[in-house]
Design an enzyme around this catalytic site. Structure first.
Site, PDB file in Angstrom:
ATOM      1  N   SER A 164      45.904  53.026  39.033  1.00 36.83           N
ATOM      2  CA  SER A 164      44.531  53.214  38.246  1.00 36.83           C
ATOM      3  C   SER A 164      44.786  52.933  36.555  1.00 36.83           C
ATOM      4  O   SER A 164      45.451  52.339  36.043  1.00 36.83           O
ATOM      5  CB  SER A 164      43.860  54.668  38.759  1.00 36.83           C
ATOM      6  OG  SER A 164      42.439  54.532  38.152  1.00 36.83           O
ATOM      7  N   ASP A 175      37.119  48.570  45.973  1.00 35.51           N
ATOM      8  CA  ASP A 175      37.324  49.753  45.053  1.00 35.51           C
ATOM      9  C   ASP A 175      36.190  49.819  43.876  1.00 35.51           C
ATOM     10  O   ASP A 175      35.827  48.542  43.363  1.00 35.51           O
ATOM     11  CB  ASP A 175      38.599  49.314  44.342  1.00 35.51           C
ATOM     12  CG  ASP A 175      39.060  50.654  43.264  1.00 35.51           C
ATOM     13  OD1 ASP A 175      38.300  51.359  42.960  1.00 35.51           O
ATOM     14  OD2 ASP A 175      40.354  50.440  43.097  1.00 35.51           O
ATOM     15  N   HIS A 200      39.213  52.707  46.248  1.00 36.95           N
ATOM     16  CA  HIS A 200      40.284  53.087  45.242  1.00 36.95           C
ATOM     17  C   HIS A 200      41.436  53.902  45.699  1.00 36.95           C
ATOM     18  O   HIS A 200      42.532  53.786  45.429  1.00 36.95           O
ATOM     19  CB  HIS A 200      39.495  53.868  44.316  1.00 36.95           C
ATOM     20  CG  HIS A 200      40.250  54.110  42.994  1.00 36.95           C
ATOM     21  ND1 HIS A 200      40.621  53.224  42.214  1.00 36.95           N
ATOM     22  CD2 HIS A 200      40.565  55.335  42.195  1.00 36.95           C
ATOM     23  CE1 HIS A 200      41.336  53.419  41.051  1.00 36.95           C
ATOM     24  NE2 HIS A 200      41.333  54.866  41.179  1.00 36.95           N
TER      25      HIS A 200
END
Length: 712
Positions: free
Chosen positions: A564, A651, A683
């Protein structure tokens, strides 16, 4: 289906890398024109985009086909070390003990409860895996609910105080939008209440007649809080609060005292909290402190000597936060300082109970927990022996318990559940995660070392290794370096069963606690965001250099990983110092940051301006972000390390298009880059424990191959 294969395992392997078409596209901001020939990949519903992602999966399958045996061995190691049929330690709420089951061969957990033996029963029953529990009631079998779906995630789960009703919110796509349903636990019947498109975290009102939930706007921002009266049409639900400012997230929940509904609004740097009496949800919300730019605060309710008080953690003139107490009916009135601001001790959270509060804070890079005395403001800190650990209270729903539940683990100590008995301040061991196969914590060692950054700042590194390979740093070893460094998020030294497959092959695992995280207090975060963001990247490079120079590893034995915002870190260091790493694993990586943050129509963009800056309206921010955004700065004429980027089609936090474009650009300059895209996930990646194990086995097999220990 029990053990699902990943997209790369299902794909027909291909030996040549997909060639992404270059389609003319440009953007102009602040007089700067940028050519972006891979922006066409953003069209998620376009058949050509899907075909390209499937071709990438097929290519990755071909390039990693030789690792199939290793993947299977690692999967078998994870599975073999895990007690698959197991139970969590029961937590008391009302007249029941609540706990979860895992069952061998099943992807998902089962939520259960059993009645208390007596009203004064506070000792959790000792449950034996695989054996029946007297009076057990299965509340929710996620395996049943997930039948016929490729993805399943539970975003809300709550039982009414009287134990009669249960709500649960389910996402079957990975886009973090949940449908809430309600079940009568006395009859087992599902009621007609069905609320689609909600965010996570719904809960019952204390009287059990209503459900409080939030919905999201087109940018996936929770912006509206609702009240649904059980048994009434969803169309009649009552809007309790709406937040129009796109920078603010909204959430709601009841205090443990059940006196107030707390409506919390927050950007990255500013908070505002409103209260509604829990026994009069139709009342107008009342603000605690009106929002002021840069002032953050959190609130809990306590009753001290018969008076209602609010305990407030805030950062007004208190960088690492201060704890104050105000009268609940006059929150803007006189503040009594309970814990004064102390530089270097970052106050994180306070939870109020009838007779005391728990408090969590960070000091010297580690999480600390303690009990706060309402009368004196003194804190009784719980002490732990290990040099590195993670600890926190959790699962304590009761208002006046005689003991508190807490979790503890470290790099070498498996997840451990304690009850802290208040009468004699004794920690009672309830359960330690069983690790099968003869695991001994004494076979492993953990330590903290420090690297010196370019500006002289000391950066902490946490390390763990297996003793039988010798002490870390005595001779160069394969090393796996992890980093994050954003949002004041701290990477704790937690136990991992999957990590043992690395350590047992001689790999040293390390975490670089770079600036932008929260490990060393609020200033640590401030020094790694906005116009100081490059510190995050250079800190990681300096940590890598320290590990090489100090003899822990070599440039050819070092793999970096981040996910991320940590994926942005990976992309940035690949451009800054490609020569330092043999490989880089980037999970759902935020690597096209400038494109995303320039577009306020994309999910979460406006909220992110407080973290990264606003390049849309500020040319200086634009220039600064453009100087480090990984996709913008892929370099010609350098040799990149091997790169694996992992993403998910659904995501909503970091769109799949970012790593897809990045990999295409890297290939232009000759980089050996692979893309793996989960086609039904979000995600957090795939759902289900076996799927997650296979996913991690895939990543670790690639990582070990890069490190040259794949056949160990």
């Amino acid at each position: 289906m029990t053990h699902d294969a990943s997209p790369t395992e299902n794909a027909r392997p291909q030996t040549s890398a997909p060639t992404a078409p270059r389609v003319p596209h440009s953007r102009e901001f602040h007089g700067n024109v940028v050519d972006d020939p891979y922006e066409w990949m953003r069209a998620k519903d376009d058949a050509g985009v899907i075909a390209h992602l499937e071709a990438e999966n097929a290519y990755t399958a071909g390039r990693t086909a030789h690792l199939a045996g290793l993947r299977e061995r690692i999967f078998g190691e994870i599975k073999g070390r895990t007690l698959e049929t197991d139970l969590s330690v029961p937590s008391r709420r009302g007249g029941w003990w609540y706990y979860g089951r895992t069952i061998e061969g099943k992807q998902y957990g089962v939520q259960c409860r059993a009645p208390l033996a007596a009203p004064d029963d506070w000792t959790p029953p000792e449950l034996t895996p695989g054996e029946p529990v007297p009076g057990e009631q299965v509340l929710l079998d996620a395996n049943v609910e997930a039948e016929g779906t490729e993805f399943f995630s539970l975003g809300s789960f709550d039982v009414s105080d009287d134990g009669r009703l249960m709500l649960f919110g389910v996402d079957v796509a990975g886009d973090e939008r949940y449908t809430i349903r309600v079940r009568d636990l006395e009859t087992g019947d599902e009621l007609g209440d069905e609320i689609p498109g909600t965010s996570s975290g719904a809960e019952f009102s204390p009287d059990g007649t209503s459900i409080i939930y939030s919905t999201v706007d087109d940018a996936w921002r929770p912006d509206t809080l609702w009240r649904h009266v059980v048994g009434t049409p969803v169309a009649d639900d009552i809007k309790l609060f709406h937040e129009p400012d796109e920078r603010y997230w909204l959430g709601g929940g009841f205090t443990r005292s059940e006196k107030f509904l707390v409506i919390g609004l927050g950007s990255s740097i500013t908070s505002e909290i409103w209260l509604v009496p829990a026994d009069d949800l139709a009342a107008e919300p009342r603000v605690v402190w009106p929002r002021r730019e840069g002032i953050e605060y959190s609130v809990d309710h306590a009753i001290v000597d018969g008076e209602d008080y609010l305990y407030i953690l805030h950062n007004e003139d208190a960088l690492d936060f201060e704890l104050v107490r105000v009268i609940a009916t006059d929150p803007a009135g006189e503040r009594t300082v309970v814990r004064a601001h102390t530089p270097g001790i970052r106050l994180l959270d306070i939870d109020c109970f009838r007779d005391f509060a728990t408090i969590e804070y960070r000091r010297e890079g580690l999480a600390r927990i303690g009990l706060l005395d309402y009368a004196t403001g003194g804190v009784d800190e719980l002490a732990f022996d290990e040099p590195l650990y993670a600890a926190g209270f959790g699962g304590n729903r009761e208002w006046a318990p005689p003991m508190l539940r807490l979790g503890y683990d470290s790099f070498v100590t498996p997840n451990t559940v304690y009850d802290y008995r208040l009468s004699d301040r004794e920690l009672l061991l309830r359960k330690r995660q069983p690790v099968l196969g003869g695991y001994q914590a004494s076979d492993y060692e953990q330590a903290r070392v420090w690297a010196t950054a370019q500006d002289g700042t000391q950066i902490p590194l946490s390390l763990v290794w297996k003793r039988s390979f010798g002490d870390a740093g005595v001779a160069p070893r394969p090393l796996h370096l992890y980093g994050y460094g954003s949002y004041e998020h701290s990477i704790e030294p937690r136990f991992s069963v999957a990590r043992l497959s690395e350590l047992d092959r001689g790999v040293v695992f390390a975490v670089a606690h770079v600036r932008g995280g929260g490990e060393m207090g609020r200033q640590w975060y401030e020094d790694g965001k906005l116009s100081s963001k490059r510190n995050t990247f250079t800190d990681f490079v300096d940590c890598a250099l320290h590990l090489i120079d100090a003899g822990y590893t070599t440039r050819h034995q070092l793999v970096a990983e981040g996910g991320s915002a940590g994926g942005l870190l990976m992309g940035a260091v690949a451009n800054l110092a490609p020569e330092l790493f043999a490989g880089i694993l980037a999970d759902v990586p935020f690597v096209d940051a400038l494109t995303t943050i320039l577009d306020p129509s994309l999910p979460l963009t406006v909220i992110e301006w407080d973290e990264w800056g606003d390049p849309l309206h500020d040319p200086d921010v634009y220039a600064y972000m453009k100087s480090y955004s990984p996709y913008e700065n892929v370099r010609e004429g350098v040799t990149y390390p091997r790169i694996l980027a992992v993403t998910s089609l659904n995501d909503t936090r970091v769109l799949y298009v970012e790593p897809a474009k990045w990999v295409a650009r890297l290939r232009e300059v000759g980089a050996d880059a692979l893309l793996k895209c989960e086609m039904v996930a979000g995600h957090g990646g795939v759902s289900g424990q076996y799927n997650a194990w296979r996913e991690r086995a895939f990543e670790l097999a690639w990582l070990l191959d890069v490190l040259g220990v794949a056949d160990a």
